[in-house]
Design a protein around this motif. Structure first.
Motif, PDB file in Angstrom:
ATOM      1  N   ASP A  93       0.829  -1.203   0.000  1.00 30.70           N
ATOM      2  CA  ASP A  93       0.000   0.000   0.000  1.00 30.70           C
ATOM      3  C   ASP A  93       0.866   1.256   0.000  1.00 30.70           C
ATOM      4  O   ASP A  93       0.606   2.218  -0.727  1.00 30.70           O
ATOM      5  CB  ASP A  93      -0.915  -0.013   1.226  1.00 30.70           C
ATOM      6  CG  ASP A  93      -1.767   1.236   1.327  1.00 30.70           C
ATOM      7  OD1 ASP A  93      -2.772   1.315   0.602  1.00 30.70           O
ATOM      8  OD2 ASP A  93      -1.428   2.122   2.132  1.00 30.70           O
ATOM      9  N   THR A  94       1.920   1.225   0.809  1.00 30.22           N
ATOM     10  CA  THR A  94       2.813   2.377   0.908  1.00 30.22           C
ATOM     11  C   THR A  94       3.565   2.609  -0.401  1.00 30.22           C
ATOM     12  O   THR A  94       3.690   3.751  -0.868  1.00 30.22           O
ATOM     13  CB  THR A  94       3.819   2.169   2.064  1.00 30.22           C
ATOM     14  OG1 THR A  94       3.094   1.977   3.284  1.00 30.22           O
ATOM     15  CG2 THR A  94       4.728   3.365   2.211  1.00 30.22           C
ATOM     16  N   ILE A 178       9.068   8.952  -4.707  1.00 26.21           N
ATOM     17  CA  ILE A 178       8.432   7.706  -4.257  1.00 26.21           C
ATOM     18  C   ILE A 178       9.044   7.279  -2.933  1.00 26.21           C
ATOM     19  O   ILE A 178       8.339   6.900  -1.987  1.00 26.21           O
ATOM     20  CB  ILE A 178       8.601   6.593  -5.309  1.00 26.21           C
ATOM     21  CG1 ILE A 178       7.866   6.960  -6.591  1.00 26.21           C
ATOM     22  CG2 ILE A 178       8.085   5.253  -4.777  1.00 26.21           C
ATOM     23  CD1 ILE A 178       8.086   5.985  -7.729  1.00 26.21           C
ATOM     24  N   ILE A 179      10.378   7.355  -2.846  1.00 18.76           N
ATOM     25  CA  ILE A 179      11.076   6.992  -1.612  1.00 18.76           C
ATOM     26  C   ILE A 179      10.681   7.934  -0.480  1.00 18.76           C
ATOM     27  O   ILE A 179      10.495   7.509   0.667  1.00 18.76           O
ATOM     28  CB  ILE A 179      12.600   7.024  -1.837  1.00 18.76           C
ATOM     29  CG1 ILE A 179      12.996   5.954  -2.857  1.00 18.76           C
ATOM     30  CG2 ILE A 179      13.348   6.810  -0.527  1.00 18.76           C
ATOM     31  CD1 ILE A 179      14.450   6.024  -3.291  1.00 18.76           C
ATOM     32  N   VAL A 180      10.534   9.214  -0.788  1.00 18.06           N
ATOM     33  CA  VAL A 180      10.124  10.192   0.227  1.00 18.06           C
ATOM     34  C   VAL A 180       8.764   9.817   0.815  1.00 18.06           C
ATOM     35  O   VAL A 180       8.578   9.796   2.040  1.00 18.06           O
ATOM     36  CB  VAL A 180      10.067  11.611  -0.369  1.00 18.06           C
ATOM     37  CG1 VAL A 180       9.391  12.579   0.607  1.00 18.06           C
ATOM     38  CG2 VAL A 180      11.471  12.109  -0.699  1.00 18.06           C
ATOM     39  N   VAL A 181       7.805   9.508  -0.059  1.00 18.53           N
ATOM     40  CA  VAL A 181       6.463   9.127   0.403  1.00 18.53           C
ATOM     41  C   VAL A 181       6.543   7.887   1.284  1.00 18.53           C
ATOM     42  O   VAL A 181       5.932   7.832   2.370  1.00 18.53           O
ATOM     43  CB  VAL A 181       5.530   8.864  -0.792  1.00 18.53           C
ATOM     44  CG1 VAL A 181       4.173   8.343  -0.300  1.00 18.53           C
ATOM     45  CG2 VAL A 181       5.330  10.139  -1.614  1.00 18.53           C
ATOM     46  N   LEU A 186       6.238   5.309   6.549  1.00 13.89           N
ATOM     47  CA  LEU A 186       6.774   4.301   7.459  1.00 13.89           C
ATOM     48  C   LEU A 186       7.150   4.904   8.801  1.00 13.89           C
ATOM     49  O   LEU A 186       6.842   4.347   9.858  1.00 13.89           O
ATOM     50  CB  LEU A 186       7.994   3.617   6.830  1.00 13.89           C
ATOM     51  CG  LEU A 186       7.741   2.701   5.628  1.00 13.89           C
ATOM     52  CD1 LEU A 186       9.061   2.183   5.073  1.00 13.89           C
ATOM     53  CD2 LEU A 186       6.848   1.524   6.013  1.00 13.89           C
ATOM     54  N   LEU A 187       7.804   6.059   8.769  1.00 16.61           N
ATOM     55  CA  LEU A 187       8.219   6.715  10.018  1.00 16.61           C
ATOM     56  C   LEU A 187       7.011   7.187  10.822  1.00 16.61           C
ATOM     57  O   LEU A 187       7.002   7.099  12.054  1.00 16.61           O
ATOM     58  CB  LEU A 187       9.140   7.894   9.702  1.00 16.61           C
ATOM     59  CG  LEU A 187      10.531   7.533   9.166  1.00 16.61           C
ATOM     60  CD1 LEU A 187      11.280   8.792   8.743  1.00 16.61           C
ATOM     61  CD2 LEU A 187      11.333   6.756  10.207  1.00 16.61           C
ATOM     62  N   ALA A 188       5.989   7.664  10.115  1.00 16.77           N
ATOM     63  CA  ALA A 188       4.785   8.130  10.801  1.00 16.77           C
ATOM     64  C   ALA A 188       4.097   6.987  11.542  1.00 16.77           C
ATOM     65  O   ALA A 188       3.627   7.150  12.674  1.00 16.77           O
ATOM     66  CB  ALA A 188       3.824   8.767   9.801  1.00 16.77           C
ATOM     67  N   VAL A 189       4.043   5.827  10.903  1.00 15.57           N
ATOM     68  CA  VAL A 189       3.403   4.673  11.525  1.00 15.57           C
ATOM     69  C   VAL A 189       4.274   4.119  12.656  1.00 15.57           C
ATOM     70  O   VAL A 189       3.777   3.803  13.745  1.00 15.57           O
ATOM     71  CB  VAL A 189       3.129   3.575  10.470  1.00 15.57           C
ATOM     72  CG1 VAL A 189       2.673   2.288  11.140  1.00 15.57           C
ATOM     73  CG2 VAL A 189       2.069   4.050   9.486  1.00 15.57           C
ATOM     74  N   GLN A 194       1.288  12.069  14.267  1.00 18.63           N
ATOM     75  CA  GLN A 194      -0.010  12.546  13.812  1.00 18.63           C
ATOM     76  C   GLN A 194       0.036  14.052  13.612  1.00 18.63           C
ATOM     77  O   GLN A 194       0.855  14.740  14.220  1.00 18.63           O
ATOM     78  CB  GLN A 194      -1.108  12.203  14.832  1.00 18.63           C
ATOM     79  CG  GLN A 194      -1.276  10.717  15.090  1.00 18.63           C
ATOM     80  CD  GLN A 194      -2.360  10.448  16.115  1.00 18.63           C
ATOM     81  OE1 GLN A 194      -3.076  11.356  16.538  1.00 18.63           O
ATOM     82  NE2 GLN A 194      -2.499   9.206  16.521  1.00 18.63           N
ATOM     83  N   LEU A 195      -0.838  14.546  12.774  1.00 21.48           N
ATOM     84  CA  LEU A 195      -0.968  15.990  12.622  1.00 21.48           C
ATOM     85  C   LEU A 195      -1.598  16.568  13.886  1.00 21.48           C
ATOM     86  O   LEU A 195      -2.417  15.911  14.537  1.00 21.48           O
ATOM     87  CB  LEU A 195      -1.832  16.322  11.404  1.00 21.48           C
ATOM     88  CG  LEU A 195      -1.247  15.927  10.046  1.00 21.48           C
ATOM     89  CD1 LEU A 195      -2.247  16.245   8.940  1.00 21.48           C
ATOM     90  CD2 LEU A 195       0.060  16.644   9.789  1.00 21.48           C
TER      91      LEU A 195
END
Length: 203
Positions: A93-94, A178-181, A186-189, A194-195
């Motif tokens: 998905d990522t 793509i790598i940035v996204v 991944l880091l956020a999860v 969270q915002l």
């Protein structure tokens, strides 16, 4: 061919995501298929409609429909085993949202749109299937509630245009966003990022 394969893997992951949500809502067989289909192809369809593409991509390339149908059947028959695939599905998905973001940005550029509109188009391509899924299942879309999902796509889109300012090969300009996204997601999860909430602390 490589990106096409990743595109199809992303379609598989998004389809299974939709099927699992639909089954949790206890929808009938037709409802399960529709939710899986919308989740997988909804973002690209909205993108093509906004660009005035006729017909939309999945109507031209029937492979996407075959993949969705096959994946829906697989997910329904092997639903008890899907819990063991959570990590793999998350990665697919990522990767998928990273690819769809750049594809959307490039389609916007080809249409002569302003960079901000191109980034918006890339974000819609990557995220809107999930938005439509949640709306149809009577849920507030996840990207509007807590997870850093659309934000990762926006950052990927911004990095695309930053890279175009330098003399860099086109394949690198395509790959790095793509790598940035992927990394942001991944880091956020991993760190539960969270915002910030505008409502303050919940009582």
């Amino acid at each position: 061919m490589f990106y096409y394969i990743i595109d199809l893997l992303g379609t598989v992951a998004f389809t299974i995501s939709g099927v699992m949500v639909a089954m949790n809502k206890r929808l009938d067989a037709f409802g399960i298929f529709i939710i899986g289909f919308v989740t997988a192809l909804g973002g690209g369809t909205v993108r093509d409609i906004l660009l005035g593409v006729k017909p939309v991509t999945w109507l031209i390339n029937s492979t996407y429909m075959y993949v969705v149908i096959g994946t829906v059947l697989f997910a329904v028959f092997f639903r008890s085993k899907l819990k063991y695939l959570n990590i793999s599905l998350f990665l697919f998905d990522t990767i998928g949202i990273g690819l769809y973001t750049v594809v959307g940005v490039e389609k916007g550029i080809a249409a002569g749109l302003h960079p901000i509109m191109c980034i918006a188009l890339g974000t819609i391509s990557a995220c809107f299937g999930g938005v439509l899924r949640d709306i149809l299942c009577n849920e507030i879309p996840v990207i509007f509630r807590k997870e850093i999902y659309a934000t990762a796509c926006i950052l990927g889109g911004i990095s695309y245009f930053v890279l175009t300012l330098f003399n860099i090969k086109s394949n690198i300009v395509f790959a790095i966003p793509i790598i940035v996204v992927i990394l942001v997601r991944l880091l956020a999860v991993k760190y539960k990022l969270q915002l910030p909430s505008v409502y303050g602390k919940e009582e």
